[in-house]
Design a protein around this motif. Structure first.
Motif, PDB file in Angstrom:
ATOM      1  N   ARG A 202       0.845  -1.196   0.000  1.00  0.00           N
ATOM      2  CA  ARG A 202       0.000   0.000   0.000  1.00  0.00           C
ATOM      3  C   ARG A 202       0.883   1.250   0.000  1.00  0.00           C
ATOM      4  O   ARG A 202       0.815   2.086   0.908  1.00  0.00           O
ATOM      5  CB  ARG A 202      -0.942  -0.027   1.215  1.00  0.00           C
ATOM      6  N   LEU A 203       1.684   1.361  -1.071  1.00  0.00           N
ATOM      7  CA  LEU A 203       2.616   2.490  -1.183  1.00  0.00           C
ATOM      8  C   LEU A 203       1.864   3.707  -1.742  1.00  0.00           C
ATOM      9  O   LEU A 203       1.149   3.581  -2.736  1.00  0.00           O
ATOM     10  CB  LEU A 203       3.787   2.099  -2.087  1.00  0.00           C
ATOM     11  N   ASP A 204       2.056   4.844  -1.131  1.00  0.00           N
ATOM     12  CA  ASP A 204       1.251   6.032  -1.422  1.00  0.00           C
ATOM     13  C   ASP A 204       2.158   7.258  -1.503  1.00  0.00           C
ATOM     14  O   ASP A 204       3.306   7.242  -1.046  1.00  0.00           O
ATOM     15  CB  ASP A 204       0.219   6.205  -0.285  1.00  0.00           C
ATOM     16  N   ALA A 243       4.027   4.281   3.352  1.00  0.00           N
ATOM     17  CA  ALA A 243       3.629   2.868   3.227  1.00  0.00           C
ATOM     18  C   ALA A 243       2.482   2.647   4.216  1.00  0.00           C
ATOM     19  O   ALA A 243       2.700   2.502   5.416  1.00  0.00           O
ATOM     20  CB  ALA A 243       4.813   1.957   3.526  1.00  0.00           C
ATOM     21  N   ARG A 244       1.263   2.647   3.697  1.00  0.00           N
ATOM     22  CA  ARG A 244       0.071   2.674   4.567  1.00  0.00           C
ATOM     23  C   ARG A 244      -0.075   1.423   5.421  1.00  0.00           C
ATOM     24  O   ARG A 244      -0.604   1.484   6.541  1.00  0.00           O
ATOM     25  CB  ARG A 244      -1.193   2.861   3.727  1.00  0.00           C
ATOM     26  N   LEU A 254       3.445   5.959  19.243  1.00  0.00           N
ATOM     27  CA  LEU A 254       4.385   7.082  19.097  1.00  0.00           C
ATOM     28  C   LEU A 254       4.408   7.725  17.716  1.00  0.00           C
ATOM     29  O   LEU A 254       5.235   8.579  17.446  1.00  0.00           O
ATOM     30  CB  LEU A 254       5.801   6.641  19.517  1.00  0.00           C
ATOM     31  N   GLY A 255       3.486   7.310  16.831  1.00  0.00           N
ATOM     32  CA  GLY A 255       3.409   7.976  15.531  1.00  0.00           C
ATOM     33  C   GLY A 255       4.103   7.209  14.425  1.00  0.00           C
ATOM     34  O   GLY A 255       4.720   6.168  14.658  1.00  0.00           O
ATOM     35  N   PRO A 256       4.002   7.722  13.190  1.00  0.00           N
ATOM     36  CA  PRO A 256       4.594   7.045  12.030  1.00  0.00           C
ATOM     37  C   PRO A 256       6.123   7.037  12.118  1.00  0.00           C
ATOM     38  O   PRO A 256       6.723   7.999  12.584  1.00  0.00           O
ATOM     39  CB  PRO A 256       4.147   7.890  10.840  1.00  0.00           C
ATOM     40  N   PHE A 257       6.733   5.957  11.636  1.00  0.00           N
ATOM     41  CA  PHE A 257       8.195   5.832  11.723  1.00  0.00           C
ATOM     42  C   PHE A 257       8.725   5.246  10.404  1.00  0.00           C
ATOM     43  O   PHE A 257       8.971   5.980   9.458  1.00  0.00           O
ATOM     44  CB  PHE A 257       8.538   4.995  12.955  1.00  0.00           C
ATOM     45  N   LEU A 258       8.836   3.914  10.313  1.00  0.00           N
ATOM     46  CA  LEU A 258       9.405   3.314   9.099  1.00  0.00           C
ATOM     47  C   LEU A 258       8.487   3.469   7.892  1.00  0.00           C
ATOM     48  O   LEU A 258       8.943   3.362   6.747  1.00  0.00           O
ATOM     49  CB  LEU A 258       9.685   1.824   9.322  1.00  0.00           C
ATOM     50  N   SER A 259       7.215   3.730   8.145  1.00  0.00           N
ATOM     51  CA  SER A 259       6.264   3.917   7.050  1.00  0.00           C
ATOM     52  C   SER A 259       6.502   5.219   6.293  1.00  0.00           C
ATOM     53  O   SER A 259       5.918   5.446   5.239  1.00  0.00           O
ATOM     54  CB  SER A 259       4.840   3.912   7.601  1.00  0.00           C
ATOM     55  N   LYS A 260       7.364   6.063   6.828  1.00  0.00           N
ATOM     56  CA  LYS A 260       7.654   7.361   6.221  1.00  0.00           C
ATOM     57  C   LYS A 260       9.141   7.552   5.949  1.00  0.00           C
ATOM     58  O   LYS A 260       9.519   8.304   5.054  1.00  0.00           O
ATOM     59  CB  LYS A 260       7.219   8.485   7.167  1.00  0.00           C
ATOM     60  N   SER A 261       9.996   6.912   6.742  1.00  0.00           N
ATOM     61  CA  SER A 261      11.414   7.294   6.763  1.00  0.00           C
ATOM     62  C   SER A 261      12.234   6.722   5.617  1.00  0.00           C
ATOM     63  O   SER A 261      13.432   6.946   5.552  1.00  0.00           O
ATOM     64  CB  SER A 261      12.052   6.886   8.103  1.00  0.00           C
TER      65      SER A 261
END
Lengths: 432, 432
Positions: A202-204, A243-244, A254-261
């Motif tokens: 689910r790549l966005d 990456a949803r 604690l929020g988004p991490f590897l899905s954004k980095s």
């Protein structure tokens, strides 16, 4: 549009240029074969080489100080000089590049030493980013995403008080053209008790605007909202690849991490506040019942003219479309007026706890969606969490991004009586 | 403890030194009046000046390359050289500083040019931090905090699969001694509909260990867990100062932001993996029913010897205690064996999505509490969310930190038959 009264440039490609007319003059860092990285200014289809401009002593006074700082490559020192230096340099550039400039013949004679064809250049990160912060000021995005999880109560209670933000990853920022590798990670399939590991399905993208911080503040000394504009060096486009499936599993508490980095792309040109001045607007009227901002976020001038009116577009170009010669398909048209908080409010909030901001820090606005279909800044919203695939004109469909897909962000300012300016593009191809 | 067979140093203060015996040799950056910042090695009550050591060509081969990189100040280049260079330099230092060293007289004759009294020195950040990431691997902290919010289900479902982390703020990191200004921000009083703005009333510390990243990886190329140790340059103490009232109001949905970004303190000495080698341990047996880590987080050697056995302490010293001459009061004794995930698992997880790690990146472990009272690494846990104030020996009480309070973190490794080593201190006084 009547812009006949506006100055034109002897760099003829600048006149009526979609992005870089004389009125824009954004700053960036470029290289060309055989030369190192250096600062430049976009003008039409050319880049004015600031190192050459400095070497031939084209400027004096504050502009000379500015061009010296800007000529060397990463623009951190130039950003740190603040608005008055940048404005001095801009004023001189406007004179030099005007079609009536007395220096026209001298400068034209320098050929590509001074004006380098953009097509021959590679663009680089404009500055070394100390810290990268991503906000969440797109209220329709917050609503659209909130509806997927909490249909009855999409906005959390803090949204209209706190300009929500989180720290992002600076090391994986890159300029337009950086390929984006599909990340692997943990995901939890619906109904599963144990997560799987593998490439994100689910790549966005996320359509955002970026802010470059200019002069910083000392630790412990908040930036007053009335002074916040003086601390912004300029603006760019920003694609916060997401990456949803990784995000849904990892983000609590604690929020988004590897899905954004894994990657964040920006457009390479730093569009200044001066260039955007004609496209400022009043902060859009809040809905009835919206609370007054707390005093540290409230400034009359900011409320009356601190918003930005910039059209934002997202395009998709698939491998098949490239092979077919089909033009990119526009996925969304949005606008920066969808920001619930102004850029000055973002700066004031970020520093109100005493957090030190430094020249070259980058802020993202968060995804800037409009309220309607066709205005959504992510596939998560457009497909309603993956439930409704998009039909492309060539018969393909997309739920999330596939191998070879290219996402192209654009930004453009239009206003009656003003020369339009653009940001250039922020492009990225998905690998794998 | 029988340590008679272990080498001793001709720097006599090193022998039986609580923190810095010959067996430790941590790296740091220091200055003394009249000289610029440079690399140094702690030995007893002295700092061995690596710039001087380099100037007099004390080392050859790989150690020479290492000392050249370490001599200049920020240790990023030294960290980037990786473990073999660091180990070569350590081996030479162990020989040179041994009481049997043949160079002893020559080195002693150099006096304070080579060995600077630590008391005359100021310590600085060991490296320029590119990105700072804070993990949440202290399972008892996660349990204790989770219980305050979700008594029946304190651990979220992802905790035993995902080494949870978030990006932190790099610009407000500072070394021990940095004063900590109480941040202002938005807070929501219990029962209130509208937030207040003002100084935090629930200022807290967090007892953590920090990891310095050595050699980085290329973007898109994850670090295999079996190689993760080679990417860690060393360890320090870390105090993740936290404003609990700001945190409670701001953290949904994207995690903590201004409640953390006002200050993070670290101890200045980088304790190497080599010095910690005797204090490695098997990853503590998981509770019955705990899941097997996913394959990318599972390495036999890491499970058998990748944990750390380091005692951690937090002390409080109030203004009144200073005036009374009362020694600091110990608030907690904990240990790194309270980490649910090893440091290798943290590195492998952080990079598994292709995220680029760089020399000088800093990871925090998250608060390392034990399961019992007296072992809690934050006041949030010790006072159960502020409900039960602590009674101090001098009759004062504390719920959260007050003006002038000094928090002191210490770390020490003990093992039968091994020379104990320590990390030095991480101190910070609360202003206002």
């Amino acid at each position: 549009m009547n812009t006949a009264s506006h100055p034109r440039s002897w760099v003829t490609s600048a006149n009526d240029h979609a992005d870089f007319p004389l009125q824009n003059l954004p700053f960036g860092v470029f290289s060309r074969p055989g030369f190192g990285r250096r600062g430049g200014v976009a003008i039409g289809d050319f880049i004015l080489d600031l190192q050459t401009a400095h070497e031939i002593s084209l400027f004096n006074g504050a502009a000379r100080v500015a061009v010296e700082a800007a000529s060397r490559g990463p623009l951190n020192e130039f950003f740190a000089l603040g608005g008055s230096s940048r404005q001095a340099l801009r004023t001189e550039l406007l004179h030099l590049l005007d079609e009536k400039s007395l220096q026209r013949e001298r400068l034209q004679a320098m050929g590509t030493r001074l004006l380098v064809p953009m097509a021959d250049c590679q663009m680089h990160m404009p500055a070394q980013v100390g810290d990268y912060t991503d906000f969440y000021v797109g209220i329709h995005h917050a609503m659209n995403v909130g509806k997927l999880f909490r249909p009855d109560n999409p906005l959390l209670p803090n949204y209209k008080y706190v300009p929500i933000a989180y720290h992002g990853r600076a090391s994986t920022l890159g300029v337009s053209g950086m390929p984006v590798r599909r990340p692997s990670g943990q995901t939890l399939k619906p109904g599963a008790a144990v997560p799987d590991f593998g490439p994100s399905k689910r790549l966005d993208y996320e359509l955002e605007v970026g802010l470059w911080i200019g002069q910083g503040n000392e630790a412990g000394e908040p930036i007053h909202i009335g002074k916040a504009g003086e601390h912004i060096a300029g603006f760019c486009l920003l694609n916060d690849w997401s990456a949803r499936d990784l995000q849904a599993w990892e983000y609590q508490p604690l929020g988004p991490f590897l899905s954004k980095s894994f990657a964040t792309s920006i457009s390479p040109w730093v569009v200044t506040a001066e260039a955007l001045a004609p496209f400022r607007a009043a902060q859009p009227t809040r809905a009835a019942g919206d609370p007054q901002p707390l005093p540290y976020l409230l400034d009359e001038a900011d409320q009356n003219g601190g918003a930005l009116d910039i059209d934002l577009e997202v395009f998709l170009l698939t491998v098949q479309m490239k092979e077919q010669g089909t033009p990119p398909h526009r996925l969304a048209l949005s606008n920066t007026l969808n920001m619930y908080w102004t850029v000055a409010q973002m700066v004031a909030h970020h520093s109100v706890n005493g957090c030190k901001l430094q020249a070259g820090d980058l802020f993202g606005t968060g995804t800037l969606s409009g309220p309607e279909p066709g205005q959504f800044g992510s596939l998560l919203e457009t497909t309603e969490g993956g439930k409704h695939p998009i039909a492309l004109p060539n018969g393909e469909t997309r739920t999330f991004l596939e191998a070879g897909d290219e996402i192209i962000l654009k930004a453009r300012c239009h206003k009656e009586g003003e020369v339009s300016i653009g940001f250039g593009e922020c492009r990225g191809v998905v690998l794998g």
